[in-house]
Design an enzyme around this catalytic site. Structure first.
Site: not given
Ligand code: CA
Length: 687
Positions: A131, A175, A191, A274, A319, A407, A649
Site C-alpha cells: 500500500r 502489505t 497472516g 480477526n 473475520d 475493507n 505458487m
Molecule cells: Ca482477516
C-alpha cells in the site's frame, strides 16, 4: 529573526525541489501539511485524505486530463497511495517494489526490488500487494511481503538498512504502509488466516534498531515476551482466551493496515485483524472476548505503552478485522468539539470514539448488518442477531461477510461539509461450523465447514456504494450506487470534489450532492486511493490502476498490467491503449491424460488449499480452465515441485503427496467437463 526563519520554513515547504529538501520529511513538515505535499499514507497524520488544493474544482474538473503515466511489469493488484515530497513521487507495486518518479514530468528516477522469495506469495491471503511507503529525513521506508522493513535513500533508492521484523519461517506478511512518527518507523503484519500472532513494532528511523513491540494476543506458551504489551496482557488480555486452537497459531489479531498518529493526544491508533481460527468454538472453546483481536488499540509512540482499547467485535466469529482506515478529526458533538477517531468497520458499523480516552460516542450501521441489530452504547458491545454464531450447528447466510461492509480501501473526509466518504459494499457470505478440525501448520486454518445451504437458492446480488456519511447526525447524506462491490479508496479535496473509481471508471463526484462531474476510463480497474499534489502552480491527481487484490474483481475486469496515471488540468497525454484481451481458448479435454484419482478427495483438497486464491471472484486463474490440469507431469511440477514458485505458487509437497495431487487433478478435470465459473484470466506477468 524568528519571523524570517518561519518564512524560510514556509518557503522551504512550498518549493518543489530545493536545497532544503536535503533534510527531507520530518514531524514539522508532516504536521504543517503544506497544501502541495502528500508526505504520509493518509496525507496528514490524522489521515483525513483531504487536500486543501482547489485548482481542480467543480468548475474546472471537466478539463482534467492525463499529464503523464507509467507502466509496471506486473498484472497483479495495485493498492499503493503515491507520496510526493520535494518534487519526487514515490509509489509501490506488487512484490513490495518501490518506484520514484519526477512528480512533474514523470521521468523515472530509480526503482528498488527487494527480491521477495516467490513462495511468500502463498502466505499473502489477498494477493502480493503493497500500500505504499513512509518518508522520513531523506529515507523512504517500505514493508516487504516477506516481513522485512527496508530503509532506502530517497534520492538514489540505495538500501540504508534492512531488518527482518517477523519470524521468516512463519506465514507472516507485510502489505501495509509503514508510518514515520517521532523518529520511529511503525510497522504491523498480516497472516491472521493461518493464523500467526499479530504485533506492531517501532524501529529507530536512522538505525533500524527495534525500539518497542506490542503483541495483540497473549503468549500461547504463557511466557513473558519482554515486550511493551506484557503488563496489559496480564491485566486485561490473558483471561479473555480459553483453551483451543489459537495456541497452535497464535490467535491472529494481526495489525495489517491502519496505524494513525494523533498529534493532539500523542497516541497511535492501531487496528487489529480477526481472531484466528475464525470459528471461535475451535479457537477458544467459544469463550471469552479474545483481546486484542478485532480491536482499536491506542499506544504511546515513544514506548509502545498501552493507553486504551476498544474491541469492535468481541469473540469474532466472522473475520471481522478492525483493520479499516482509522481517521482523526474534530467533530461538533453535543454542543462541544470532540476530538475523535473514526472507523467504518468491516462489521458494518461506523464507530466514533474519543481520541484521548477511547470512549465510545456512537456506533451506527452504514450498510445492512444481519449479524447484529445494533451496538449497545452503554456496554459498547454489538447486540448479536439470533443464529449469527454458526458454531451452534446452524449455518448462517449473513452480511457483511469476510470481505466486510468496508475493507482496507481508505475513506476520505471533507471538514467543511463534515462528511466521511466510505467505499462501502454489501456482500453476503455463508458461515458453517466445522465439526472435525485439524490444525495444518502453514496453511489456512479457518475452522469453517463447507456450506450446505442450497447452491440453487436465490442469493442477494453483491453491490457497492460510495456513502457520504455524516458522523454527527449518524446518517448518510448521499449515496452513489455501483454494480461493483470491490472498488477504489477515496480522495477528497477543497475543490469540492470526491475522487473514487469503480472498476475502470475514475469519477470526480460533487462533494455536496454526489453528482458525478467528470469520468475518465482508466482501461484497468482501480482499488487504490488517489492522492493529489502541486508543483510550480499546477495541481496533479495520481492514481494506481491494474488488476487484482482480493475480492470480487475476477471475471469482471480484464487482467491489465499496472499503471500509474497522473492527471492535471488541460493534460493532453493519451496513454497507449491496453492490448486487446484475447479470450482464453476452451480446454481441449480430449487431449487430457485421464486421471485415476478420487475426485471427492480432490474436492476437499481444493476447498482447503486452492479456492482461497483460485476462486470465481478472485485474482488468480480458475484452475478448471487451466491447461496445466491436462497432464499429470506438468501438474505435479507446479503443485508439488514449485515450478511456478517465482509467481507465488509455493510447492505443496509439505501438504500432500503424488496421490493427493492426482485426486486434485481428477476433481479439476471433472469440474472442467462441467462449465467452470467465470474467473480471473491467466497471468502473464505474475512476477
Ligand atoms: Ca482477516
Amino acid at each position: 529573526m524568528v519571523r524570517m526563519l518561519r518564512w524560510a520554513a514556509v518557503l522551504c515547504i512550498a518549493m518543489a525541489v530545493t536545497a532544503c529538501g536535503k533534510a527531507g520529511v520530518d514531524a514539522k513538515r508532516i504536521e504543517a501539511a503544506a497544501a502541495g505535499d502528500w508526505l504520509t499514507y493518509g496525507r496528514t497524520y490524522d489521515e483525513q485524505r483531504f487536500s486543501p488544493l482547489d485548482q481542480v474544482n467543480k468548475d474546472t474538473v471537466a478539463r482534467l486530463g492525463v499529464a503523464w503515466w507509467a507502466s509496471f511489469d506486473t498484472d497483479r493488484g495495485q493498492e499503493a497511495t503515491p507520496l510526493v515530497s520535494d518534487g519526487i513521487l514515490y509509489t509501490t507495486t506488487t512484490w513490495s517494489k518501490v518506484f520514484a518518479f519526477d512528480a512533474k514530468t514523470g521521468k523515472a528516477l530509480w526503482s528498488y526490488d527487494p527480491q521477495v522469495p516467490g513462495e511468500k506469495g502463498f502466505n499473502a491471503c489477498c494477493d502480493v500487494v503493497n500500500r505504499g511507503v513512509a518518508l522520513w529525513k531523506g529515507h523512504v521506508y517500505v514493508g516487504a511481503l516477506d516481513g522485512r522493513l527496508i530503509a532506502l535513500d530517497a534520492k538514489t533508492g540505495k538500501v540504508a538498512w534492512s531488518v527482518q521484523t517477523t519470524d521468516a519461517n512463519q506465514p507472516y506478511t507485510i502489505t501495509g504502509a509503514p508510518r514515520a512518527v517521532k523518529g520511529k518507523i511503525i510497522i504491523g503484519n498480516g497472516g491472521a488466516e493461518y493464523p500467526v500472532r499479530g504485533y506492531v513494532s517501532a524501529y529507530d528511523a536512522d538505525t533500524g534498531k527495534l525500539a518497542w513491540r506490542f503483541h495483540m494476543t497473549p503468549n500461547p506458551k504463557g511466557e513473558a515476551d519482554n515486550a511493551a504489551s506484557d503488563k496489559v496482557m496480564k491485566e486485561k488480555a490473558n483471561a479473555t482466551w480459553s483453551d483451543g486452537a489459537w495456541k497452535q497459531g497464535g490467535g491472529g489479531a494481526t495489525p495489517w493496515d491502519p496505524i494513525t498518529y494523533d498529534v493532539k493526544s500523542d497516541l497511535i491508533f492501531v487496528g487489529t485483524g480477526n481472531a484466528g481460527p475464525w470459528n471461535s468454538k475451535i479457537r477458544t472453546g467459544g469463550k471469552g472476548d479474545n483481546l486484542f483481536a478485532a480491536s482499536i488499540v491506542a499506544l504511546r509512540p515513544d514506548t509502545g505503552e498501552y493507553v486504551w482499547h476498544y474491541q469492535t467485535t468481541p469473540r469474532d466469529d466472522w473475520d471481522f478485522d478492525a483493520t479499516q482506515h482509522l481517521m482523526v478529526a474534530d467533530l461538533p458533538i453535543g454542543g462541544k468539539t470532540e476530538h475523535v477517531v473514526m472507523q467504518a468497520n468491516k462489521n458494518g458499523f461506523f464507530y466514533v470514539l474519543q481520541a484521548a480516552t477511547g470512549k465510545l460516542l456512537s456506533a451506527d450501521a452504514f450498510v445492512k448488518t444481519t449479524w447484529a441489530d445494533k451496538v449497545d452504547l452503554v456496554t459498547g458491545r454489538p447486540v448479536e442477531a439470533a443464529g449469527a454464531r454458526y458454531e451452534n450447528g446452524k449455518e448462517q447466510e449473513q452480511t457483511p461477510g469476510a470481505l466486510g461492509g468496508h475493507n482496507w480501501q481508505p475513506m476520505a473526509f471533507n471538514p467543511k461539509e463534515g462528511l466521511v466518504y466510505i467505499p462501502a459494499q454489501t456482500l453476503y457470505m455463508d458461515y458453517a461450523d466445522k465439526q472435525e478440525f485439524k490444525f495444518i501448520p502453514g496453511a489456512w486454518n479457518l475452522g469453517l465447514g463447507p456450506s450446505t445451504l442450497s447452491p440453487t437458492r436465490v442469493q442477494p446480488t453483491p453491490f457497492g456504494q460510495l456513502i457520504a456519511w455524516d458522523p454527527v447526525t449518524k446518517k448518510a447524506r448521499w449515496k452513489a450506487d455501483f454494480a461493483e462491490p470491490w472498488r477504489s479508496g477515496v480522495l477528497a479535496t477543497a475543490g469540492g470534489l470526491v475522487f473514487h473509481a469503480a472498476g475502470h471508471k475514475f469519477v470526480a463526484f460533487d462533494a455536496v450532492t454526489g453528482k458525478p462531474l467528470w469520468t475518465y476510463d482508466t482501461g484497468a480497474a482501480a482499488i487504490a486511493a488517489a492522492s493529489t499534489y502541486a508543483i510550480d502552480g499546477d495541481q496533479y491527481v495520481a492514481l494506481m490502476v491494474g488488476f487484482g487484490g482480493a475480492g470480487g474483481m475476477g471475471g469482471l475486469e480484464p487482467r491489465r498490467k499496472g499503471r500509474l496515471l497522473v492527471f492535471k488540468l488541460d493534460g493532453k497525454t493519451v496513454p497507449t491503449p491496453f492490448p486487446e484481451v484475447v479470450p482464453q481458448p476452451p480446454l481441449d479435454l480430449k487431449s487430457a491424460i485421464p486421471s485415476k484419482g478420487d475426485p471427492a478427495k480432490g474436492e476437499a483438497l481444493s476447498a482447503q488449499f486452492c479456492v482461497t486464491c483460485h476462486n470465481a471472484g478472485g485474482y488468480l486463474p480458475i484452475l478448471a480452465k487451466s491447461p496445466v490440469i491436462l497432464d499429470p507431469v506438468g501438474f505435479d511440477a507446479i503443485v508439488l515441485k514449485g515450478a511456478k514458485k517465482p509467481h507465488g505458487m509455493a510447492p505443496f509437497r509439505r501438504f500432500f503427496d503424488e496421490a493427493s495431487a492426482e485426486d486434485l487433478r481428477a476433481y479439476l478435470l471433472a469440474e472442467a467437463a462441467k462449465a467452470p465459473p467465470t474467473g480471473a484470466p491467466q497471468m502473464t506477468h505474475g512476477r
